[in-house]
Design a protein around this motif. Sequence first.
Motif, PDB file in Angstrom:
ATOM      1  N   LEU A   1       5.509  -5.334   4.148  1.00 52.92           N
ATOM      2  CA  LEU A   1       6.065  -4.200   3.410  1.00 52.92           C
ATOM      3  C   LEU A   1       7.467  -3.859   3.886  1.00 52.92           C
ATOM      4  CD1 LEU A   1       5.617  -1.937   1.347  1.00 52.92           C
ATOM      5  CD2 LEU A   1       4.596  -0.575   3.178  1.00 52.92           C
ATOM      6  N   ASN A   2       7.680  -3.844   5.188  1.00 55.71           N
ATOM      7  CA  ASN A   2       9.010  -3.551   5.714  1.00 55.71           C
ATOM      8  C   ASN A   2      10.019  -4.623   5.318  1.00 55.71           C
ATOM      9  OD1 ASN A   2       8.054  -1.241   6.934  1.00 55.71           O
ATOM     10  ND2 ASN A   2       7.734  -2.190   8.916  1.00 55.71           N
ATOM     11  N   ALA A   3       9.582  -5.886   5.298  1.00 56.21           N
ATOM     12  CA  ALA A   3      10.483  -6.959   4.870  1.00 56.21           C
ATOM     13  C   ALA A   3      10.878  -6.778   3.411  1.00 56.21           C
ATOM     14  CB  ALA A   3       9.812  -8.314   5.085  1.00 56.21           C
ATOM     15  N   LEU A   4       9.928  -6.386   2.566  1.00 53.03           N
ATOM     16  CA  LEU A   4      10.244  -6.144   1.154  1.00 53.03           C
ATOM     17  C   LEU A   4      11.189  -4.963   1.000  1.00 53.03           C
ATOM     18  CD1 LEU A   4       6.730  -6.701  -0.472  1.00 53.03           C
ATOM     19  CD2 LEU A   4       8.698  -8.239  -0.530  1.00 53.03           C
ATOM     20  N   GLN A   5      11.008  -3.932   1.807  1.00 57.91           N
ATOM     21  CA  GLN A   5      11.903  -2.777   1.735  1.00 57.91           C
ATOM     22  C   GLN A   5      13.317  -3.157   2.158  1.00 57.91           C
ATOM     23  OE1 GLN A   5       9.361  -0.010   4.088  1.00 57.91           O
ATOM     24  NE2 GLN A   5       9.564   1.366   2.369  1.00 57.91           N
ATOM     25  N   PHE A   6      13.448  -3.910   3.240  1.00 56.46           N
ATOM     26  CA  PHE A   6      14.771  -4.333   3.680  1.00 56.46           C
ATOM     27  C   PHE A   6      15.432  -5.247   2.644  1.00 56.46           C
ATOM     28  CE2 PHE A   6      13.338  -3.372   8.129  1.00 56.46           C
ATOM     29  CZ  PHE A   6      14.321  -2.432   8.380  1.00 56.46           C
ATOM     30  N   ARG A   7      14.639  -6.101   2.021  1.00 50.33           N
ATOM     31  CA  ARG A   7      15.195  -6.994   1.005  1.00 50.33           C
ATOM     32  C   ARG A   7      15.676  -6.192  -0.202  1.00 50.33           C
ATOM     33  NH1 ARG A   7      11.964 -12.082  -1.859  1.00 50.33           N
ATOM     34  NH2 ARG A   7      13.724 -12.791  -3.149  1.00 50.33           N
TER      35      ARG A   7
ATOM     36  N   ILE B   1      -4.743  -6.561  13.255  1.00 49.38           N
ATOM     37  CA  ILE B   1      -3.842  -7.663  12.901  1.00 49.38           C
ATOM     38  C   ILE B   1      -3.543  -7.648  11.408  1.00 49.38           C
ATOM     39  CG2 ILE B   1      -3.613 -10.167  12.807  1.00 49.38           C
ATOM     40  CD1 ILE B   1      -3.257  -9.060  15.585  1.00 49.38           C
ATOM     41  N   ILE B   2      -4.548  -7.365  10.592  1.00 44.64           N
ATOM     42  CA  ILE B   2      -4.331  -7.292   9.142  1.00 44.64           C
ATOM     43  C   ILE B   2      -3.359  -6.167   8.804  1.00 44.64           C
ATOM     44  CG2 ILE B   2      -5.457  -6.789   6.943  1.00 44.64           C
ATOM     45  CD1 ILE B   2      -7.954  -8.161   8.021  1.00 44.64           C
ATOM     46  N   VAL B   3      -3.532  -5.001   9.432  1.00 43.63           N
ATOM     47  CA  VAL B   3      -2.634  -3.871   9.185  1.00 43.63           C
ATOM     48  C   VAL B   3      -1.217  -4.201   9.635  1.00 43.63           C
ATOM     49  CG1 VAL B   3      -2.148  -1.485   9.836  1.00 43.63           C
ATOM     50  CG2 VAL B   3      -4.476  -2.164   9.297  1.00 43.63           C
ATOM     51  N   LEU B   4      -1.080  -4.837  10.799  1.00 43.30           N
ATOM     52  CA  LEU B   4       0.243  -5.220  11.291  1.00 43.30           C
ATOM     53  C   LEU B   4       0.925  -6.183  10.329  1.00 43.30           C
ATOM     54  CD1 LEU B   4       2.431  -5.264  13.480  1.00 43.30           C
ATOM     55  CD2 LEU B   4       1.133  -7.074  14.619  1.00 43.30           C
ATOM     56  N   ALA B   5       0.206  -7.172   9.833  1.00 46.12           N
ATOM     57  CA  ALA B   5       0.791  -8.130   8.889  1.00 46.12           C
ATOM     58  C   ALA B   5       1.220  -7.431   7.601  1.00 46.12           C
ATOM     59  CB  ALA B   5      -0.220  -9.238   8.588  1.00 46.12           C
ATOM     60  N   ALA B   6       0.397  -6.490   7.118  1.00 45.28           N
ATOM     61  CA  ALA B   6       0.749  -5.760   5.903  1.00 45.28           C
ATOM     62  C   ALA B   6       2.000  -4.912   6.112  1.00 45.28           C
ATOM     63  CB  ALA B   6      -0.421  -4.882   5.466  1.00 45.28           C
ATOM     64  N   LEU B   7       2.116  -4.282   7.278  1.00 42.47           N
ATOM     65  CA  LEU B   7       3.302  -3.475   7.566  1.00 42.47           C
ATOM     66  C   LEU B   7       4.554  -4.338   7.670  1.00 42.47           C
ATOM     67  CD1 LEU B   7       1.972  -0.891  10.181  1.00 42.47           C
ATOM     68  CD2 LEU B   7       2.670  -0.443   7.833  1.00 42.47           C
TER      69      LEU B   7
ATOM     70  N   LEU C   1      12.612   6.517   3.880  1.00 38.45           N
ATOM     71  CA  LEU C   1      11.512   5.880   3.168  1.00 38.45           C
ATOM     72  C   LEU C   1      10.734   4.946   4.089  1.00 38.45           C
ATOM     73  CD1 LEU C   1      10.068   5.365   0.446  1.00 38.45           C
ATOM     74  CD2 LEU C   1      11.711   3.531   0.041  1.00 38.45           C
ATOM     75  N   LEU C   2      11.444   4.184   4.887  1.00 38.72           N
ATOM     76  CA  LEU C   2      10.799   3.244   5.800  1.00 38.72           C
ATOM     77  C   LEU C   2       9.933   3.985   6.814  1.00 38.72           C
ATOM     78  CD1 LEU C   2      10.581   0.288   6.798  1.00 38.72           C
ATOM     79  CD2 LEU C   2      12.531   0.770   8.284  1.00 38.72           C
ATOM     80  N   LEU C   3      10.483   5.045   7.414  1.00 36.67           N
ATOM     81  CA  LEU C   3       9.727   5.805   8.410  1.00 36.67           C
ATOM     82  C   LEU C   3       8.541   6.523   7.780  1.00 36.67           C
ATOM     83  CD1 LEU C   3      12.664   7.363  10.480  1.00 36.67           C
ATOM     84  CD2 LEU C   3      11.216   5.435  11.112  1.00 36.67           C
ATOM     85  N   CYS C   4       8.744   7.092   6.599  1.00 37.72           N
ATOM     86  CA  CYS C   4       7.684   7.855   5.948  1.00 37.72           C
ATOM     87  C   CYS C   4       6.531   6.958   5.527  1.00 37.72           C
ATOM     88  CB  CYS C   4       8.256   8.606   4.748  1.00 37.72           C
ATOM     89  SG  CYS C   4       7.096   9.749   3.974  1.00 37.72           S
TER      90      CYS C   4
END
Length: 314
Positions: free
Chosen positions: A300-306, A291-297, A240-243
């Motif tokens: 999102l990844n932090a929410l997925q890991f949580r 930078i905006i895209v990087l922050a969003a990623l 899911l994270l990679l996709c």
Amino acid sequence: MQVKAPDREAVEPLVRTERRQRRLWHSRTLQGLGYATPTAVFVAVLFVLPLLLVGRMSLHDWPLLAGDQGGNTPENYTDVTDSTLFWPAVRFTLLYTGIVTVVLLGLALLLALLVQESRPGTGFFRTVYFLPGALGLASASLLFWGMYSPTTGPLSRPLEKLGLVDDPVSFLGTPTSALLSTVFLVVWKFAGFYMLILLVGLQRIPHELYEAARMDGASRGQIFRSITLPLLRSSLALSLLLCVTGSLLAFDQFFVLTKGGPDNSTVTVVQLIYREAFQRLDLGTAAALSIIVLAALLLLNALQFRGLRHADES
């Protein structure tokens, strides 16, 4: 009472042992640094320094052909959100990500379940399913662009000869058909890759659990819900994270197949970065959008890991 001094012959072996341990520690430390240094240099040169440069560009007026023209801190970020293509690109990217994630991971899980057991021919099918993943995305996109061509492609003319359609089929001619055609390409290419990740997770599940469940009279659906899915959670989370990350950064397939058309209906966020940098020649706005895209990623990844951590704890 007089304390007797320690015997020198008894102390010397301890001193030599301590010296050997120190030399061994220093040797292992230097060895570890030797192994880590090339990776650290690689990350610093190809990731940290470019990231710092992008951050600096996002705060300056930086035309592509003229270089740094001075500070431009708020305008770059406000120009991004004021663009008429920004929010349509965000909505399309999220729509594309949702469709690809559901279809791709669902098909990958189905393929992994089909080739989970070792039977005659299983190795052949595993190879066939994984084979498209060995092709580069740009090359696969160019291949499908030729296949989708309404004049020279191999898909449209057979449909006309069979009488199923009256005119050549334009697979990339409408927003919906362009989106679905691109999704088909991505699923074809990456289904085998995610199948392999999920297959590794399936093979780590002990067969004794399946045998015990069958002896208890559990059905296939009950076994899948109670055993397979819970024990496959880590592999599903990785997939899911990679996709999701790969879909949000989609560029090659749309650049080759649709060029953002028709009528800018398939412009992704990364394509918007490309347009700002190399068509409008504005590296400052492109860097701000990056930078905006990087922050969003990262968010999102932090929410997925949580979410994954809470699921493991429960």
